[in-house]
Design an enzyme around this catalytic site. Structure first.
Site, PDB file in Angstrom:
ATOM      1  N   SER A 115      32.527  37.291  23.548  1.00 28.34           N
ATOM      2  CA  SER A 115      33.578  37.257  24.560  1.00 28.34           C
ATOM      3  C   SER A 115      33.544  35.911  25.258  1.00 28.34           C
ATOM      4  O   SER A 115      32.477  35.311  25.423  1.00 28.34           O
ATOM      5  CB  SER A 115      33.356  38.354  25.602  1.00 28.34           C
ATOM      6  OG  SER A 115      34.239  38.203  26.701  1.00 28.34           O
TER       7      SER A 115
ATOM      8  N   TYR B  25      28.640  43.041  31.384  1.00 27.39           N
ATOM      9  CA  TYR B  25      29.362  42.712  30.153  1.00 27.39           C
ATOM     10  C   TYR B  25      29.140  41.256  29.767  1.00 27.39           C
ATOM     11  O   TYR B  25      28.775  40.945  28.625  1.00 27.39           O
ATOM     12  CB  TYR B  25      30.845  42.999  30.352  1.00 27.39           C
ATOM     13  CG  TYR B  25      31.709  42.715  29.153  1.00 27.39           C
ATOM     14  CD1 TYR B  25      31.745  43.597  28.071  1.00 27.39           C
ATOM     15  CD2 TYR B  25      32.500  41.572  29.092  1.00 27.39           C
ATOM     16  CE1 TYR B  25      32.555  43.346  26.973  1.00 27.39           C
ATOM     17  CE2 TYR B  25      33.304  41.311  27.999  1.00 27.39           C
ATOM     18  CZ  TYR B  25      33.334  42.202  26.937  1.00 27.39           C
ATOM     19  OH  TYR B  25      34.126  41.940  25.842  1.00 27.39           O
TER      20      TYR B  25
END
Length: 279
Positions: A163, A176
């Site tokens: 990501s 995350y």
């Protein structure tokens, strides 16, 4: 196909493969076996169908089987396998089963991921541990299991879908972002260790992508445009290209890095975020 307005969610159901079909008519991956984690929806489903369209034998894995069984029913080149990336035994057994059924795994794509957003001071121990169990330890489990066979054969390729949050701070996304940063660093270290065997390891780092995970963060019809515009209050830049990615945009990048066209690329992190991180 109807015209899609930039910034607006498409009419397709999130979690299903993109309605922009992968290129086909090519046998670029004919004879090769590809294992994809998190293949039941979103990016993982698009990755699985893309490789199948290019002639690969695809082992589509996921904890939930409804999505991957649907893919297998629609695409002859895809076989569904239930697998929990957080469970070492599940991973080892599934990799062994897939190789027995389909042949030695030539390409591993780590896509499985979870997001539990919220202020860091309010994150529970369980939220933190589960996020790392899937996003980081899961990548370790699958890469170790598949990488062992690749090392013996001195051939293979591993792509981890990370990501862009791993490369820039994001408010309310600490677990995350940290877990994705760990997965990226792990993949690059693995690439260094496996390079002498001719095995390449790379990372694709998406930005905002039209998936069920992304849509879970949207609270109204204006949410997609706010993602594109950015938010100064949370120090988040917008998307210079003016659109949210489609899962197929990410899948195309994965396929390229797994292909022979990228044979001299390893330990790299390819950002596919429309310029959102300004890098």
């Amino acid at each position: 196909m109807p015209e899609h307005i930039p910034g607006q969610p498409s009419e397709r159901t999130p979690g299903r493969p993109s309605d922009r079909a992968p290129r086909d008519g090519s046998a670029e991956f004919s004879g090769r076996t590809v294992l994809v984690t998190g293949a039941g929806q979103g990016i993982g489903a698009s990755v699985a169908t893309s490789f199948a369209a290019l002639g690969a034998r695809v082992a589509a894995t996921d904890l939930r089987t409804d999505g991957i069984e649907g893919l297998a029913a629609e695409h002859p080149g895809i076989t569904a396998y239930a697998m929990d990336v957080t469970d070492r035994r599940s991973v080892d057994d599934t990799v062994a089963k897939a190789e027995a059924d389909l042949g030695p795994i030539d390409v591993l794509v780590n896509v499985a991921g979870v997001l539990r957003p919220g202020p860091t001071v309010e994150l529970s121990d369980e939220d933190w541990a589960f996020t790392f169990a899937v996003n980081s330890t899961g990548v370790f489990h699958t890469s170790r299991a598949v990488g062992a066979g690749m090392t013996e054969r001195a051939s293979g390729c591993i792509v981890t879908v990370g990501s862009n949050a791993a490369g820039v701070p994001r408010a309310n996304m600490a677990a995350y972002a940290a877990s994705k940063a760990a997965a990226a660093a792990f993949t690059k270290c693995l690439g260094l260790e496996l390079a002498p065997y001719g095995i390449r390891c790379n990372v694709v780092a998406p930005g905002s992508t039209d998936t069920a995970m992304q849509r879970s963060l949207w609270t109204d019809e204006q949410a997609p445009q706010r993602v594109i515009d950015g938010d100064l209050a949370t120090y988040r830049t917008g998307i210079p290209l003016g659109r949210i990615a489609d899962p197929q945009d990410i899948a195309d990048s994965v396929v390229f890095l797994a292909s022979d066209r990228a044979r001299h690329i390893t330990m790299q992190e390819l950002y596919v975020d429309g310029g959102a991180t300004l890098r």
